[in-house]
Design a protein around this motif. Structure first.
Motif, PDB file in Angstrom:
ATOM      1  N   GLN A   1       8.164  12.132  -2.086  1.00 42.53           N
ATOM      2  CA  GLN A   1       7.795  11.042  -3.008  1.00 42.53           C
ATOM      3  C   GLN A   1       6.322  10.688  -2.840  1.00 42.53           C
ATOM      4  N   ARG A   2       5.888  10.561  -1.591  1.00 43.93           N
ATOM      5  CA  ARG A   2       4.514  10.127  -1.319  1.00 43.93           C
ATOM      6  C   ARG A   2       3.500  11.164  -1.791  1.00 43.93           C
ATOM      7  N   LEU A   3       3.788  12.452  -1.502  1.00 39.64           N
ATOM      8  CA  LEU A   3       2.902  13.512  -1.980  1.00 39.64           C
ATOM      9  C   LEU A   3       2.821  13.516  -3.500  1.00 39.64           C
ATOM     10  N   SER A   4       3.947  13.240  -4.138  1.00 39.60           N
ATOM     11  CA  SER A   4       3.988  13.273  -5.605  1.00 39.60           C
ATOM     12  C   SER A   4       3.055  12.239  -6.221  1.00 39.60           C
TER      13      SER A   4
ATOM     14  N   PHE B   1       0.837  -1.204   0.000  1.00 38.78           N
ATOM     15  CA  PHE B   1       0.000   0.000   0.000  1.00 38.78           C
ATOM     16  C   PHE B   1       0.872   1.256   0.000  1.00 38.78           C
ATOM     17  N   TYR B   2       0.460   2.237  -0.793  1.00 43.10           N
ATOM     18  CA  TYR B   2       1.228   3.473  -0.946  1.00 43.10           C
ATOM     19  C   TYR B   2       0.260   4.654  -0.984  1.00 43.10           C
ATOM     20  N   GLY B   3       0.807   5.878  -0.864  1.00 43.33           N
ATOM     21  CA  GLY B   3      -0.023   7.076  -0.984  1.00 43.33           C
ATOM     22  C   GLY B   3      -0.300   7.730   0.353  1.00 43.33           C
ATOM     23  N   LEU B   4      -1.506   8.295   0.498  1.00 48.07           N
ATOM     24  CA  LEU B   4      -1.979   9.021   1.683  1.00 48.07           C
ATOM     25  C   LEU B   4      -1.240  10.326   1.937  1.00 48.07           C
ATOM     26  N   GLY B   5      -0.519  10.820   0.936  1.00 50.42           N
ATOM     27  CA  GLY B   5       0.043  12.164   1.052  1.00 50.42           C
ATOM     28  C   GLY B   5       1.116  12.304   2.106  1.00 50.42           C
ATOM     29  N   ASP B   6       0.869  13.235   3.048  1.00 49.57           N
ATOM     30  CA  ASP B   6       1.897  13.737   3.958  1.00 49.57           C
ATOM     31  C   ASP B   6       2.048  12.843   5.186  1.00 49.57           C
ATOM     32  N   LYS B   7       2.781  11.733   5.074  1.00 48.84           N
ATOM     33  CA  LYS B   7       2.964  10.833   6.208  1.00 48.84           C
ATOM     34  C   LYS B   7       4.455  10.617   6.475  1.00 48.84           C
ATOM     35  N   ALA B   8       4.843  10.698   7.766  1.00 46.79           N
ATOM     36  CA  ALA B   8       6.266  10.626   8.132  1.00 46.79           C
ATOM     37  C   ALA B   8       6.659   9.197   8.463  1.00 46.79           C
ATOM     38  N   THR B   9       6.324   8.301   7.553  1.00 48.88           N
ATOM     39  CA  THR B   9       6.604   6.890   7.789  1.00 48.88           C
ATOM     40  C   THR B   9       7.084   6.249   6.500  1.00 48.88           C
ATOM     41  N   GLN B  10       7.458   4.980   6.571  1.00 49.72           N
ATOM     42  CA  GLN B  10       7.996   4.290   5.402  1.00 49.72           C
ATOM     43  C   GLN B  10       7.037   4.366   4.220  1.00 49.72           C
TER      44      GLN B  10
END
Length: 799
Positions: free
Chosen positions: A499-502, A146-155
């Motif tokens: 990366q996640r926000l992108s 699972f990936y995404g969810l924007g602004d998260k300070a985790t792996q």
């Protein structure tokens, strides 16, 4: 296929048997004997909306996240009824909905399961608020990621995580801390080499659990509102992200200067201090395009005012900075000081534009100016008023950009850091409490700011940056990752967050380079600059509490490294601008985690560090102190080490030696990378040639270069230059085919083509099928060729 089981879990409530259905155009509604309705809307063959209600009717359909201009329309839609289920089929997927309990399962056309309900839709009555907590649970298989969810300070891979979405002023947050500043309730699932996406468009406080509580169950729920989610089928992650980005919208092109290097601090004042910073950048020849003014430029922190002691003549100052290539960006917060002698406050009070408590009085909270009232940006009349307030800043004084902060909204000296939940909002004619409006408050402020800046900056393009955001905010604004800390852990976090926000639709993002809180060492600052120049938004910012954080606050070695990498960013501006164009035209994220780049390679599924910048540059930051090398994964394919031009075959982990003034950077074989000469600011130089670094590949590769006037709106009238290069490498030959589009004539007349990795000596060159003479010595010794830009085909032949 889901089996029909008795559903009992935690006293929750569930739909009962479907008793009827209606098919109307692109929507199919299913009714149960318990007043539960499921409305399925097919927006595209691979984009389906699922909307549930438990009250027998749907409330008005309204969303701030969905872009009204998003394209929809399908090629095929068929609804059939079987004994136990209904089936909805498009040209991409099948959706089977069980008659017994309304659980659903989505398949590809070969009947492989893409996504299936576990308990499916259920809800819990929330007596405290007189509504429902709406819930959804999906079955998850071994190996699903699972990936995404924007602004998260985790792996990067969220498997095993439980996350919360509630926009929060989270000063000096830590790794894995929840929640943060932004709310993007969109995730990407990857199972059996096939990707899908879920966008849960619900602005209440939401939660996502990716097999954390129960090993093979993924669930998401909200503290109110509807169970309203969009399913997106790939099967490539690229397709999922692109569809989601089209659904929630894309920005317009920023002015090119906005992609330059920016310098900020809390705070630059008085004017002499700001001028010293500007002069030092030019003296040290470190390129810089924008300087920021934090809250101290205002009179007592009152928005839209100037402290005349610090800045006696703002217009003159802004003009003088502009003459030296600096654009001025100022901060504007939502808190309006309660002061009847303050014209902005007085006007908002007279027009009844402030947020109110449920029992009538204006909501009052403490922020930097002291006690404040807060505009209700969910009211279109208030947004229009707010946009009009920017006339003096933008039109008269000449400010080029606006920075919205504290708009979660943040309130000081209260435990929840924000408004009371009973505050009322207009919500564009759908009145509601702050429980529903909280997560979109910052986005609506940024939206109003964007329209004001755009109105008064015209015919130039606007630049807006926000701290808080909900899905879809990218239509109006850029963003950064909030008040981070000057630690190596935060360098790691920043790399993953952007990366996640992108891949969560928010492309124009970056972090506070060097860390906002505390003071970085010279080594940490240098390593952060080396990462930050590869983020779409590139800005150093610090609290100033622990000393200065300009490049010259460190030693000569760090100054040289900063200059080297900021120079590289300015050289890569045409490449970065092209990335941005691909983002707004095609919904392609500007940064790509390795799993996005090659989801079929299981080695990429848990990689955090490396990412693809654009389409053809692989970046791997150094994230630990005292490191002169690191292990990294090179994705499948052929790559060249940027520093040595050494060819490397991918699909494996390798050790890369590096230096303090380098990080591992690799270029995809076959790529053509466009470069400008180094400028101290965008538009400083006119130049005769565009450099094209061509990396040989046996086989074919495509590259693109987008250019326009770098600001303004002529590009929307066709005045742009779009170059599409196709390279074909053979054992003793190299073909370059160039297709041109657009009416913009660039100011350079030649291409300087640097040939890298060519496996043969060039004997003959043809341009548009005509053999031409060339300087063999220059080509053999320096590996470059100058050609006029008007060619269509270039052919190199060797022995």
């Amino acid at each position: 296929m889901i089996t029909n089981t008795e559903l009992e879990y935690k006293g929750d409530l569930y739909p009962s048997k479907i008793v009827s259905f209606e098919h109307d155009s692109d929507s199919i509604s299913f009714y149960t004997n318990k007043s539960v309705i499921l409305k399925v809307t097919v927006l595209r063959d691979s984009l389906i909306r699922f909307r549930f209600t438990t009250k027998g009717y749907f409330s008005k359909d309204f969303s701030y996240a969905i872009d009204k201009g998003h394209s929809h329309g399908y090629n095929f839609l068929e609804v059939t009824e079987e004994d136990d289920y209904y089936q909805i089929q498009t040209s991409k997927v099948k959706c089977k909905i069980q008659k017994a309990d309304m659980r659903l399962c989505i398949y590809d056309l070969e009947e492989n399961i893409i996504l299936e309900d576990e308990l499916g839709f259920h809800w819990e009555e929330s007596y405290e608020y007189g509504g429902n907590i709406v819930k959804m649970s999906k079955a998850s298989k071994e190996g699903e990621c699972f990936y995404g969810l924007g602004d998260k300070a985790t792996q990067l891979n969220l498997k095993g995580k439980r996350l919360e979405n509630f926009a929060t002023d989270q000063y000096a947050y830590q790794k894995d801390q929840e929640p943060l500043y932004k709310v993007v309730p969109f995730y990407i699932g990857l199972r059996n080499k096939k990707s899908y996406g879920i966008f849960f468009d619900n602005t209440f406080r939401t939660y996502f659990d990716f097999c954390h509580e129960r090993r093979n169950v993924t669930s998401f729920w909200a503290e109110g509102g509807e169970m309203n989610y969009y399913f997106i089928y790939g099967p490539q992650m690229e397709d999922v992200v692109t569809t989601y980005t089209h659904l929630t919208g894309k920005p317009e092109l920023p002015p090119l200067w906005a992609l330059g290097y920016h310098q900020c601090k809390w705070s630059y004042y008085p004017e002499s201090n700001l001028k010293e910073v500007a002069a030092k950048f030019r003296e040290l020849k470190i390129p810089c395009d924008a300087l920021y003014l934090d809250i101290d430029y205002m009179e007592g922190f009152r928005c839209f005012t100037w402290n005349k002691e610090y800045f006696p003549d703002p217009k003159r100052m802004v003009t003088e900075l502009a003459e030296d290539g600096f654009k001025t960006v100022v901060i504007i917060d939502p808190g309006i000081k309660i002061d009847k002698g303050y014209s902005i406050y007085k006007e908002a009070l007279e027009k009844d534009y402030f947020c109110k408590r449920a029992d009538g009085p204006y909501m009052k909270g403490k922020v930097w100016p002291g006690e404040c009232n807060f505009p209700d940006y969910t009211n279109p009349e208030v947004r229009e008023w707010w946009a009009g307030l920017f006339k003096e800043l933008i039109s008269d004084i000449g400010v080029k950009g606006v920075w919205n902060d504290m708009n979660e909204p943040a309130v000081m000296e209260v435990p929840n850091k924000t408004f009371p939940m009973d505050v009322r909002h207009d919500y564009d004619g759908n009145p509601c409490s702050h429980r529903k409006a909280h997560n979109i408050y910052g986005t609506q402020m940024a939206r109003a700011t964007y329209h004001g800046v755009k109105r008064f900056a015209y015919p130039k393009r606007p630049f807006v940056i926000t701290r808080s955001a909900y899905a879809g905010a990218q239509r109006y604004t850029s963003s950064w990752t909030g008040d981070n800390v000057a630690t190596w852990e935060h360098l790691w976090i920043a790399n993953i967050q952007v990366q996640r926000l992108s891949i969560s639709g928010m492309g124009f993002t970056g972090s506070d380079i060097g860390g906002f809180a505390e003071q970085p060492s010279g080594e940490l600052y240098a390593r952060w600059i080396q990462l930050g120049v590869f983020h779409p938004f590139c800005r150093t910012h610090s609290s100033g509490d622990h000393g200065d954080q300009e490049p010259w606050a460190f030693d000569e070695e760090v100054i040289d490294i900063t200059r080297k990498f900021v120079n590289l960013r300015y050289q890569l501006l045409p490449y970065l601008y092209t990335m941005f164009w691909q983002y707004i035209e095609k919904g392609i994220p500007m940064l790509k985690p390795l799993v996005y780049f090659d989801q079929d390679d299981i080695q990429t599924h848990y990689r955090n560090d490396e990412f693809i910048f654009g389409n053809q540059i692989l970046v791997c930051p150094i994230l630990e102190p005292n490191s002169l090398g690191r292990r990294m994964y090179i994705p499948r394919g052929e790559w060249y080490n940027y520093w040595t031009n050494e060819a490397v075959k991918g699909g494996k982990e390798i050790w890369v030696d590096t230096k303090f003034d380098e990080i591992p950077i690799f270029i995809k074989a076959g790529a053509i990378i466009p470069k400008y000469p180094v400028q101290q600011y965008v538009g400083e130089l006119e130049f005769e040639e565009l450099t094209l670094d061509l990396y040989y590949k046996h086989g074919q590769e495509k590259s693109e270069v987008y250019e326009d006037a770098q600001d303004g709106y002529d590009y929307k009238k066709g005045r742009y230059s779009f170059l599409s290069f196709k390279t074909t490498g053979k054992e003793n030959e190299l073909f370059i085919q160039l297709h041109k589009d657009g009416k913009f004539d660039t100011n350079y007349s030649k291409y300087k083509i640097n040939l890298i990795g060519l496996p043969f000596k060039i004997q003959t060159i043809e341009i548009d099928n005509v053999e031409v003479a060339f300087d063999k010595n220059t080509l053999e010794n320096e590996n470059y060729l100058l050609v006029n830009k008007d060619f269509n085909a270039l052919h190199f032949m060797g022995e």
